[in-house]
Design a protein around this motif. Sequence first.
Motif, PDB file in Angstrom:
ATOM      1  N   GLU A 133      17.248  75.319 -10.697  1.00 22.53           N
ATOM      2  CA  GLU A 133      17.460  75.010  -9.506  1.00 22.53           C
ATOM      3  C   GLU A 133      18.751  74.236  -9.132  1.00 22.53           C
ATOM      4  O   GLU A 133      19.662  74.548  -8.299  1.00 22.53           O
ATOM      5  CB  GLU A 133      16.061  74.975  -8.652  1.00 22.53           C
ATOM      6  N   ILE A 136      22.013  75.801 -10.217  1.00 22.88           N
ATOM      7  CA  ILE A 136      22.598  76.689  -9.170  1.00 22.88           C
ATOM      8  C   ILE A 136      22.518  75.508  -7.970  1.00 22.88           C
ATOM      9  O   ILE A 136      24.272  75.961  -7.813  1.00 22.88           O
ATOM     10  CB  ILE A 136      21.552  77.375  -8.972  1.00 22.88           C
ATOM     11  N   TYR A 140      26.688  75.863  -6.364  1.00 26.58           N
ATOM     12  CA  TYR A 140      26.708  76.193  -4.788  1.00 26.58           C
ATOM     13  C   TYR A 140      27.561  74.870  -4.427  1.00 26.58           C
ATOM     14  O   TYR A 140      29.101  75.326  -2.996  1.00 26.58           O
ATOM     15  CB  TYR A 140      25.213  76.260  -3.817  1.00 26.58           C
ATOM     16  N   ARG A 249      23.821  78.959   0.298  1.00 30.10           N
ATOM     17  CA  ARG A 249      22.659  79.008  -0.416  1.00 30.10           C
ATOM     18  C   ARG A 249      22.012  79.810  -1.031  1.00 30.10           C
ATOM     19  O   ARG A 249      22.555  80.299  -2.403  1.00 30.10           O
ATOM     20  CB  ARG A 249      21.988  77.312  -0.700  1.00 30.10           C
ATOM     21  N   GLU A 250      20.818  80.293   0.008  1.00 31.23           N
ATOM     22  CA  GLU A 250      20.382  81.362  -0.264  1.00 31.23           C
ATOM     23  C   GLU A 250      21.724  82.903  -0.251  1.00 31.23           C
ATOM     24  O   GLU A 250      21.136  83.276  -1.397  1.00 31.23           O
ATOM     25  CB  GLU A 250      18.991  81.459   1.053  1.00 31.23           C
ATOM     26  N   ARG A 253      23.245  82.456  -4.011  1.00 34.02           N
ATOM     27  CA  ARG A 253      22.081  82.071  -5.404  1.00 34.02           C
ATOM     28  C   ARG A 253      22.220  83.348  -6.234  1.00 34.02           C
ATOM     29  O   ARG A 253      22.260  82.833  -6.964  1.00 34.02           O
ATOM     30  CB  ARG A 253      20.542  81.804  -4.595  1.00 34.02           C
TER      31      ARG A 253
END
Length: 306
Positions: A133, A136, A140, A249-250, A253
């Motif tokens: 995470e 990521i 991002y 972000r989601e 992702r």
Amino acid sequence: MRAMPLILPAHLAVLALAALLAACGETETTATEIPVIDQTVAAYVNGEPVFEGDVELEAVARGLINAGQDFSAEDEEHRIILEQLIDQKLMAQEAARQQLDREPSGQRRLEMARERILGNLLVESLVAQQVTEEAIDKMYAEQVRLQQANDQVSVAHILVDTKDEADALFRQIEQGETFESLVFNNSKDTRTRMENGDLGYLAPNDLAEPFPVVIANTPEGEVSPPFETADGWHILKVKDRRTEPPKTREEMRPEIAAFLTLNEVSRILRRLRTEATIEQGGGEIYLPSTQPAAPITQSPPGDDDL
């Protein structure tokens, strides 16, 4: 600049497919988790088990569930997949009974399947180690910076000293209070409190972290959850955008996780190819060595061994 620079050779996606199904699903698990295979027996076929984990893996591969998601035996799709796996095992047992797995073509195809599975296991291991995470989040933030290079966004904020104050104000907004009605009596930013917290049109990349990411994740007309900077705790409102907002972000992702995975596959393949001995075949027929191994002999003990 709207196109994301997340590009790698397309053929690497084949190697990463199994891991991407687990790593990029929108699940409650983190990217660093490797699925644990449930060895609860779902059915016996002529004494051989079909495990619940087999059913779940097949459901993930078909996109019916996310990795780690509950998949109850009461679900109709669970029953359908289990029946298909039973049929698959029956056919495999019959093929073995007919000794099809002992034919040269059958043995080679089984070996190729084994190689594919081992490659996917390696990819899963790379995902567990590298596609975190934190990785990521880092990518991002970089993508947001690139995509907001020419953006102009009208924002306003409320600035307070503590998280508790910010949380209390955010709850009031969630319960129906307007952002503007809370600025004057609560914000400690004396430059903007008389203007409903208005900061004007700004380039997000000119602001300190985490303003660019917060702005990217806050739709126009909406208010962000509280976040902290060196000045204190902020609640931010995005009033207007002069350019298209970046993805959240989601939303981004899965694409980032896929890119990181393929990047790791590419990296390890480059290393393996550098270390390997690879020779193009000259058209000759491959004949595996049939020379028996030399027998292991043991000399009779000498005087020193007694």
